[in-house]
Each structure stands twice: as C-alpha cells, then as structure tokens.
Design a protein around this motif. Structure first.
Motif, PDB file in Angstrom:
ATOM      1  N   ASP A  66      -7.889   0.408  -7.642  1.00  0.00           N
ATOM      2  CA  ASP A  66      -8.874   0.307  -6.230  1.00  0.00           C
ATOM      3  C   ASP A  66      -9.507   1.481  -6.255  1.00  0.00           C
ATOM      4  OD1 ASP A  66      -9.524  -1.281  -3.930  1.00  0.00           O
ATOM      5  OD2 ASP A  66      -8.625   0.338  -2.684  1.00  0.00           O
ATOM      6  N   LYS A 110       0.374  -5.398   2.696  1.00  0.00           N
ATOM      7  CA  LYS A 110      -1.002  -5.824   2.686  1.00  0.00           C
ATOM      8  C   LYS A 110      -1.313  -7.056   3.434  1.00  0.00           C
ATOM      9  CE  LYS A 110      -2.231  -3.728  -1.861  1.00  0.00           C
ATOM     10  NZ  LYS A 110      -2.402  -3.959  -3.418  1.00  0.00           N
ATOM     11  N   SER A 170      -9.991   6.087   2.299  1.00  0.00           N
ATOM     12  CA  SER A 170      -8.455   6.130   2.086  1.00  0.00           C
ATOM     13  C   SER A 170      -7.637   7.249   2.042  1.00  0.00           C
ATOM     14  CB  SER A 170      -8.276   5.488   0.538  1.00  0.00           C
ATOM     15  OG  SER A 170      -8.614   6.633  -0.361  1.00  0.00           O
ATOM     16  N   ASP A 214      -2.245  -4.370   8.612  1.00  0.00           N
ATOM     17  CA  ASP A 214      -1.064  -3.776   7.865  1.00  0.00           C
ATOM     18  C   ASP A 214       0.231  -3.287   8.585  1.00  0.00           C
ATOM     19  OD1 ASP A 214      -2.512  -4.537   5.752  1.00  0.00           O
ATOM     20  OD2 ASP A 214      -3.433  -2.422   5.398  1.00  0.00           O
ATOM     21  N   LYS A 269      -3.737   6.840   0.838  1.00  0.00           N
ATOM     22  CA  LYS A 269      -3.140   5.715   0.486  1.00  0.00           C
ATOM     23  C   LYS A 269      -3.560   5.361  -1.205  1.00  0.00           C
ATOM     24  CE  LYS A 269      -5.508   2.113   0.484  1.00  0.00           C
ATOM     25  NZ  LYS A 269      -6.371   0.780   0.884  1.00  0.00           N
ATOM     26  N   GLU A 294      -3.004   2.425  -4.510  1.00  0.00           N
ATOM     27  CA  GLU A 294      -2.727   0.962  -4.801  1.00  0.00           C
ATOM     28  C   GLU A 294      -2.529   1.049  -6.137  1.00  0.00           C
ATOM     29  OE1 GLU A 294      -4.230  -2.164  -2.898  1.00  0.00           O
ATOM     30  OE2 GLU A 294      -5.272  -1.191  -1.151  1.00  0.00           O
ATOM     31  N   SER A 322       3.037   8.203  -6.517  1.00  0.00           N
ATOM     32  CA  SER A 322       2.145   8.342  -5.505  1.00  0.00           C
ATOM     33  C   SER A 322       2.295   9.817  -4.828  1.00  0.00           C
ATOM     34  CB  SER A 322       2.715   7.504  -4.125  1.00  0.00           C
ATOM     35  OG  SER A 322       2.472   6.166  -4.481  1.00  0.00           O
ATOM     36  N   GLU A 363       0.827  -1.099   0.121  1.00  0.00           N
ATOM     37  CA  GLU A 363       0.015   0.158  -0.035  1.00  0.00           C
ATOM     38  C   GLU A 363       1.062   1.161   0.193  1.00  0.00           C
ATOM     39  OE1 GLU A 363      -2.869  -0.499   3.157  1.00  0.00           O
ATOM     40  OE2 GLU A 363      -3.981  -1.733   2.177  1.00  0.00           O
ATOM     41  N   CYS A 364       0.680   2.203  -0.786  1.00  0.00           N
ATOM     42  CA  CYS A 364       1.678   3.449  -0.863  1.00  0.00           C
ATOM     43  C   CYS A 364       0.938   4.401  -0.381  1.00  0.00           C
ATOM     44  CB  CYS A 364       1.571   3.703  -2.449  1.00  0.00           C
ATOM     45  SG  CYS A 364       2.257   2.243  -3.592  1.00  0.00           S
ATOM     46  N   ILE A 365       1.239   4.880   0.944  1.00  0.00           N
ATOM     47  CA  ILE A 365       0.777   6.031   1.647  1.00  0.00           C
ATOM     48  C   ILE A 365       1.729   7.081   1.576  1.00  0.00           C
ATOM     49  CG2 ILE A 365       0.177   6.671   3.996  1.00  0.00           C
ATOM     50  CD1 ILE A 365      -0.193   3.531   4.345  1.00  0.00           C
TER      51      ILE A 365
END
Length: 231
Positions: free
Chosen positions: A197, A129, A204, A135, A182, A184, A160, A83-85
């Motif tokens: 997503d 994930k 999110s 997570d 976040k 994806e 991102s 997951e790309c936060i």
C-alpha cells in the motif's frame, strides 16, 4: 499480468471515510514519492511490493504522461485483513479510547497520561479493515484470529514496530515528530511477508513539528488533521 499491478495515487483527500470532491494539486505525486522513499529505506528490514516508479518500466500502452510521478508498479500480494497501527504518542482515537477506558486495543496504560504525551515504548494497536463504516480498534488476540496465524501476526507486529522506530528516529533528526502511523502487510507470490500500500505519508501517519511540541494539548500537524478539524 505476470502478478503485477499498476497503482495510481489520487489527488483527492478523505476525512471520516468521506472522499472530498476537491483535489489537492500534486498530492498524488507527493504521496507516491514519500512511499517510494520509505520503501527504499526499509529494504534492510523488510521487502515491499514496489517494483518501479519509472514510466519506462510500464507496458507501452500504460505509459501515459499524466500518471508520471503518481504511480507505483507493484507485485500483487495477498494482503492481511488488519491495519497495523503503531503509536509513539497518545493522540487521536487512541487518546479518546484512553480517556474512556484507560486502555488502547486492550493494552492497559498508566493513569494520568496527558494528551500527546510520548509512550515509554511504541505500542501496536491493530484495527479491522471495514468494508463498510469505520475501522474498529481490536486487541492482538483478535488480530491473530483474523489473520489465522499467530506466529505470522507476531512477525507483523515486530516488523511494524521496527519500521516505526526506524522512521521515527529518521524524522526526529530532521525536526519532525512521527506520532503514529499505519502499515499494511501481505504475502507475495513467494509467500514472503512484505509491506504494501502506502507508507509514512501524511494520509497514513501523524507528523508534528518538533520545535512546537508540548504535551497536554493537541499539536499542529503536517498531516490531514486540519481537514478533519474543519469537517
């Protein structure tokens, strides 16, 4: 068929990995509309999995009135296992990690930051994930290992941050702070990197009203933080 999927958005809400029984009326339609809006906005930056949100574009057997406004017809993609936060402000689990270690995702941060303070530049803090349980925040090197391609992970990190900055500026002009979010990503059938997503929904992302923003405390929010607080 034909590499396509139908994603229908639930009206239910989750907190701490528990999905509540009680639906939130029209939540699915709101989240679908927001995601579709942002996928369109991002077209100049990166492609997405979205094909259509129009009921007429579905196979006849799937054109059910009850899913109108709450579905996305999408292209199947091989989703990356992270997951790309992106965080523009220090809050939530990032604030807790910083208080405990002075760092988030292995990134050492300056001493003396206040809760909800804005970072000089957004930071990328990937997470796992988890199939079960929570997570876990990971550093960039670990994310590269999970994806198996450091160059691809660098593209994901850069995309991102670019998407966050685009959305942050758009929201701020309208009186809303995008504190963090976040994304994806996956690879579509042509091997292209796409965002998938949902994107920039209250499920999110963390949104704050700009007119009441004040560092040094938690902020009132337009996301589901109130459900977490209650729980």
């Amino acid at each position: 068929g034909d590499g396509r999927l139908l994603m229908v958005t639930s009206d239910r809400i989750s907190a701490f990995d528990v999905v509540m029984d009680e639906p939130v009326p029209d939540k699915g339609r709101v989240l679908t509309a927001m995601s579709a809006f942002w996928f369109e906005q991002f077209r100049g930056v990166i492609g997405s999995h979205l094909i259509s949100t129009d009921l007429a574009d579905l196979p006849t057997s799937a054109q059910q009135p009850e899913i109108a406004g709450r579905f996305m017809l999408v292209r199947r993609a091989e989703m990356l296992p992270v997951e790309c936060i992106v965080r523009g402000y220090i809050t939530g689990s990032g604030w807790k990690d910083y208080q405990a270690t002075g760092a988030i995702s292995g990134l050492e941060l300056p001493a003396g930051l206040q809760e909800s303070e804005q970072f000089p530049e957004p930071i990328f803090t990937p997470s796992t994930k988890a199939e079960e349980g929570h997570d876990e925040t990971i550093d960039f090197e670990t994310a590269c290992g999970l994806v198996g391609d450091a160059a691809l992970m660098e593209r994901v990190r850069d995309a991102s941050i670019a998407l966050y900055e685009f959305a942050r500026d758009h929201a701020r002009e309208r009186g809303v702070i995008l504190a963090d979010t976040k994304f994806e990503f996956g690879l579509n059938g042509a091997g292209e990197l796409v965002v998938g997503d949902e994107v920039l929904t209250p499920d999110s992302s963390r949104y704050w009203p700009a007119d009441t923003y004040e560092p040094g405390r938690s902020q009132p929010s337009f996301d589901k933080q109130y459900v977490r607080d209650w729980a």
